[in-house]
Design an enzyme around this catalytic site. Structure first.
Site, PDB file in Angstrom:
ATOM      1  N   LYS A  68       0.855  -1.192   0.000  1.00  0.00           N
ATOM      2  CA  LYS A  68       0.000   0.000   0.000  1.00  0.00           C
ATOM      3  C   LYS A  68       0.888   1.238   0.000  1.00  0.00           C
ATOM      4  CE  LYS A  68      -4.021   1.983   2.430  1.00  0.00           C
ATOM      5  NZ  LYS A  68      -4.960   1.858   3.556  1.00  0.00           N
ATOM      6  N   SER A  78      -9.807   1.777   2.252  1.00  0.00           N
ATOM      7  CA  SER A  78      -8.915   2.560   1.413  1.00  0.00           C
ATOM      8  C   SER A  78      -7.818   1.736   0.736  1.00  0.00           C
ATOM      9  CB  SER A  78      -8.263   3.658   2.253  1.00  0.00           C
ATOM     10  OG  SER A  78      -7.475   3.071   3.280  1.00  0.00           O
ATOM     11  N   SER A 114     -10.323  -0.546   6.367  1.00  0.00           N
ATOM     12  CA  SER A 114      -9.636  -0.438   5.077  1.00  0.00           C
ATOM     13  C   SER A 114      -8.936  -1.692   4.590  1.00  0.00           C
ATOM     14  CB  SER A 114      -8.622   0.691   5.112  1.00  0.00           C
ATOM     15  OG  SER A 114      -9.301   1.892   4.913  1.00  0.00           O
TER      16      SER A 114
HETATM   17  N1  GLN Z   1     -13.590   3.850   5.384  1.00  0.00           N
HETATM   18  C1  GLN Z   1     -13.075   4.316   6.634  1.00  0.00           C
HETATM   19  C2  GLN Z   1     -12.811   5.788   6.569  1.00  0.00           C
HETATM   20  O1  GLN Z   1     -13.029   6.362   5.580  1.00  0.00           O
HETATM   21  C3  GLN Z   1     -11.849   3.547   7.004  1.00  0.00           C
HETATM   22  C4  GLN Z   1     -10.600   4.007   6.385  1.00  0.00           C
HETATM   23  C5  GLN Z   1      -9.396   3.235   6.840  1.00  0.00           C
HETATM   24  O2  GLN Z   1      -9.507   2.204   7.509  1.00  0.00           O
HETATM   25  N2  GLN Z   1      -8.228   3.765   6.518  1.00  0.00           N
HETATM   26  O3  GLN Z   1     -12.385   6.372   7.504  1.00  0.00           O
END
Ligand code: GLN
Length: 461
Positions: free
Chosen positions: A66, A141, A165
């Protein structure tokens, strides 16, 4: 996981992964590929094997990283404009541990900018597409990492999970994903989102592979004071045989195909001799609101370091210090980053601190307590990961709150710091992958992965 041998060389493995990455270019999995360095490292592994030296437990295994993990090689952008020109002087502990075992990073995967999002559509470089339907989102994400594994480009990929994410894109693409207990893997060298919930984890094709990656990466790190003394390498404390089902997640409101996938998994667990326990956890209905107060508060603080001076992009037309800050941040952040900075500053401001931030912290404590009580009655909990399967590209982009609502089942465990493992759970009639998650008490990561592996074995029978 297949590792390099004299017959099946690291160079061949890395070349094959790079070729596949190019073949699937239209999915937009990668922000950058590491071709030259990866092949050089693969040749070094092959030389070690030839000499009879130990090449490591991940010898020659290509992986995708990532784009929020720093390394001295290449650029780390967190899929943002503000970090696009940034060169890191350090390498993340997790990358170092993987590479010490012979793993080879072939590229950096696309993500929502600074990990803010649930679809990878907030990337400065454009969205990643779902591995099984190009009109749908990859999830986020860590969307690029999930798709890299789902398309078979690499056998594993790294991710971060602050509120879902890893687990959400894993289930949107039909692969396994783990969000470990908070503090299990060092976050040194990973771009911070919300420091009280950020976790590093992985995507892979099986629970066994996740177990190996955890074994390699878990442990205390002097560079991250939140890391726990290594508990992971010990045997799982006991095998799990009581599964909890949360009454307060009203499954009649989730997509019927997700409900069917959940019911099917529960049947599998019962066929393995598990007892089902119903749980009352009324505080969970506040988890999403709590998350979207605490997390933006931490984001607004963590992102303040990106000032156009210390690293990355700077607006060159700015004429004063204030203008450098303002213009660089305005150009460099995506709309979702700015929205969260504004929400965070609002909930932390002196007039609203007690009404929002402080209250959310109190509610968080109640949520933590309800999980603790739940784990007195059961060994682990089974829940869906999301209320809906992978949605269409663009479906939620004009309505951020509707996007946030997709996180309703993934964020509670981040608030509690407990582990979750997303496992594949079949697909919809349109061949869209579905997933469910196994959630356990702190430090039960290994036991959860064992249940995940046992489920797969049971379903093969
Ligand atoms: N979808 C969640 C957010 O937008 C989680 C994001 C994440 O885990 N980095 O905060």
């Amino acid at each position: 996981m297949q590792i390099a041998t004299k017959e099946h060389t690291a160079v061949e493995m890395v070349k094959a992964a790079l070729e596949k990455a190019k073949q699937y270019e239209d999915y937009h999995v990668f922000v950058s590929l590491n071709e030259e360095i990866a092949l050089k490292k693969a040749a070094e592994i092959d030389a070690k094997i030839k000499k009879g030296e130990n090449p490591g437990r991940l010898a020659g295994v290509p992986y995708a990283c990532k784009d929020n993990f720093l390394s001295k090689e290449g650029n780390t952008t967190a899929s943002s404009k503000i970090l696009e020109p940034f060169k890191s002087p350090i390498t993340a502990t997790a990358i170092k541990k993987l590479e010490d075992e012979g793993a080879i990073m072939i590229g950096r995967t696309n993500m929502d900018s600074f990990a803010h999002g649930s679809s990878t559509e907030n990337s400065y470089f454009g969205p990643t597409k779902n591995a099984h339907d190009k009109t749908r989102v990859a999830g986020g994400s860590s969307g690029g990492s999930a798709v890299a594994v789902a398309l078979g480009i690499v056998p594993f990929a790294t991710g971060t999970d602050t509120g879902g994410s890893i687990r959400q894109p894993a289930s949107f693409n039909g692969v396994y994903g783990i969000k470990p207990t908070y503090g299990t893997i060092s976050r040194y060298g990973v771009v911070a989102m919300a420091s009280s919930t950020d976790c590093i984890g992985f995507f892979a094709d099986s629970a066994e592979d996740l177990d190996l990656l955890m074994d390699i990466c878990a442990g205390q790190d002097p560079y991250d004071m939140t890391t726990l003394p290594d508990y992971y390498t010990e045997e799982a404390p006991h095998s799990f045989n009581k599964v909890g089902v949360i009454k307060d997640f009203d499954l009649s409101k989730v997509d019927p195909e997700i409900k069917a996938a959940f019911d099917h998994k529960l049947e599998t667990l019962k066929s393995m001799g598990m007892e089902v326990v119903e749980l009352d956890m009324p505080a969970l209905k506040y988890a999403l609101a709590v998350y979207y107060i605490i997390v933006p508060a931490e984001i607004s603080s963590n992102l303040s370091r990106h000032d156009g001076i210390r690293y990355g992009y700077r607006n060159e037309e700015a004429k004063s210090l204030d203008e450098v800050y303002g213009k660089s941040r305005n150009d460099g952040f995506m709309p979702e980053n700015k929205r969260r900075i504004m929400i965070g500053n609002f909930v932390l401001s002196s007039g609203f601190y007690d009404a929002y931030y402080n209250k959310a912290q109190k509610a968080r404590t109640v949520i933590i307590k309800q999980y603790e009580d739940a784990f007195k009655k059961c060994d682990f909990i089974l829940t869906p990961v999301t209320p809906n399967p992978a949605f269409k590209l663009g479906e939620h982009t004009s309505d951020p709150v509707s996007m946030y609502l997709e996180d309703i089942m993934s964020v509670p465990l981040n608030l509690a710091g407990i582990p979750g493992v997303a496992i594949p759970a079949g697909e919809t009639k349109d061949s869209i992958s579905l997933g469910v998650q196994l959630v356990g008490p702190r430090r039960s990561d290994k036991a959860l992965l064992k249940v995940a592996a046992d489920i797969a074995k049971q379903e093969e029978k």
